[in-house]
Design a protein around this motif. Structure first.
Motif, PDB file in Angstrom:
ATOM      1  N   UNK A  37      26.027 -16.079   0.786  1.00 23.57           N
ATOM      2  CA  UNK A  37      26.282 -17.170  -0.149  1.00 23.57           C
ATOM      3  C   UNK A  37      26.180 -18.508   0.584  1.00 23.57           C
ATOM      4  N   UNK A  38      25.964 -19.557  -0.192  1.00 19.94           N
ATOM      5  CA  UNK A  38      25.874 -20.908   0.350  1.00 19.94           C
ATOM      6  C   UNK A  38      27.207 -21.607   0.077  1.00 19.94           C
ATOM      7  N   UNK A  39      27.855 -22.102   1.137  1.00 25.08           N
ATOM      8  CA  UNK A  39      29.192 -22.690   1.026  1.00 25.08           C
ATOM      9  C   UNK A  39      29.157 -24.205   1.204  1.00 25.08           C
ATOM     10  N   UNK A  40      30.028 -24.865   0.446  1.00 28.87           N
ATOM     11  CA  UNK A  40      30.198 -26.314   0.572  1.00 28.87           C
ATOM     12  C   UNK A  40      31.689 -26.603   0.709  1.00 28.87           C
ATOM     13  N   UNK A  41      32.054 -27.235   1.823  1.00 24.94           N
ATOM     14  CA  UNK A  41      33.426 -27.674   2.067  1.00 24.94           C
ATOM     15  C   UNK A  41      33.486 -29.161   1.740  1.00 24.94           C
ATOM     16  N   UNK A  42      34.165 -29.492   0.652  1.00 27.31           N
ATOM     17  CA  UNK A  42      34.239 -30.870   0.173  1.00 27.31           C
ATOM     18  C   UNK A  42      35.687 -31.343   0.241  1.00 27.31           C
ATOM     19  N   UNK A  43      36.011 -32.088   1.292  1.00 21.07           N
ATOM     20  CA  UNK A  43      37.397 -32.539   1.469  1.00 21.07           C
ATOM     21  C   UNK A  43      37.787 -33.602   0.452  1.00 21.07           C
TER      22      UNK A  43
END
Length: 173
Positions: free
Chosen positions: A28-34
């Protein structure tokens, strides 16, 4: 490898065990958006997906309590790490050791609570007990978690109320 995108988010591919304890990891493609306080994943990079494609999963960063290496917990899964989020553990698999270390570090940094340091000039203890650095009043409180929601309850009365009670008792004598 995690990288920073144009919106200043940490992104990259990982394998995730979507069904807990299944042992089956899916890419899967992950995005960490603080800024959005979220860690989301998609089937592929959203730029490669048709417009309007929805995410596969998401976790609020405030729900994640710890991220750590899980190679001993899952010896068959190479470069595996675990995210503790509420009552669930999410097992993720990086492509190599460096990738694993980088993801664990950026996730732990994103979930870490920071407390501002006190200034070098220490106020006297009398002022410190009643007021903070900026003259803001400090009140002690108790925090309880009820149904996953923090409830903050003050444990002392306001100084003004104490003063009124003292003034009334003094003036009545």
């Amino acid at each position: 490898m995690p990288y920073v995108d144009r919106q200043n988010r940490i992104c990259g591919f990982l394998d995730i065990e979507e069904n807990e304890n299944s042992g089956k990891f899916l890419r899967r493609y992950f995005i960490l958006d603080t800024r959005e306080d979220s860690f989301v994943w998609y089937m592929d990079n959203p730029q490669n997906l048709p417009s309007g494609s929805s995410r596969v999963g998401a976790i609020k960063l405030t729900y994640i309590s710890k991220v750590s290496d899980a190679t001993k917990l899952r010896p068959k899964a190479e470069f595996c790490f675990v995210m503790n989020a509420g009552m669930r553990k999410y097992f993720l698999q990086a492509s190599d050791q460096q990738d694993l270390v980088e993801w664990v570090n950026v996730l732990n940094k994103a979930i870490k609570l920071t407390v501002p340091k006190q200034s070098d000039s220490q106020p006297n203890s009398d002022n410190l007990s009643r007021h903070g650095e900026c003259g803001k009043k400090q009140v002690s409180y108790r925090t309880d978690i009820v149904g996953g929601v923090p409830i903050i309850t003050p444990t002392q009365k306001e100084e003004k109320e104490k003063g009124k009670i003292q003034n009334i008792s003094v003036s009545s004598v």
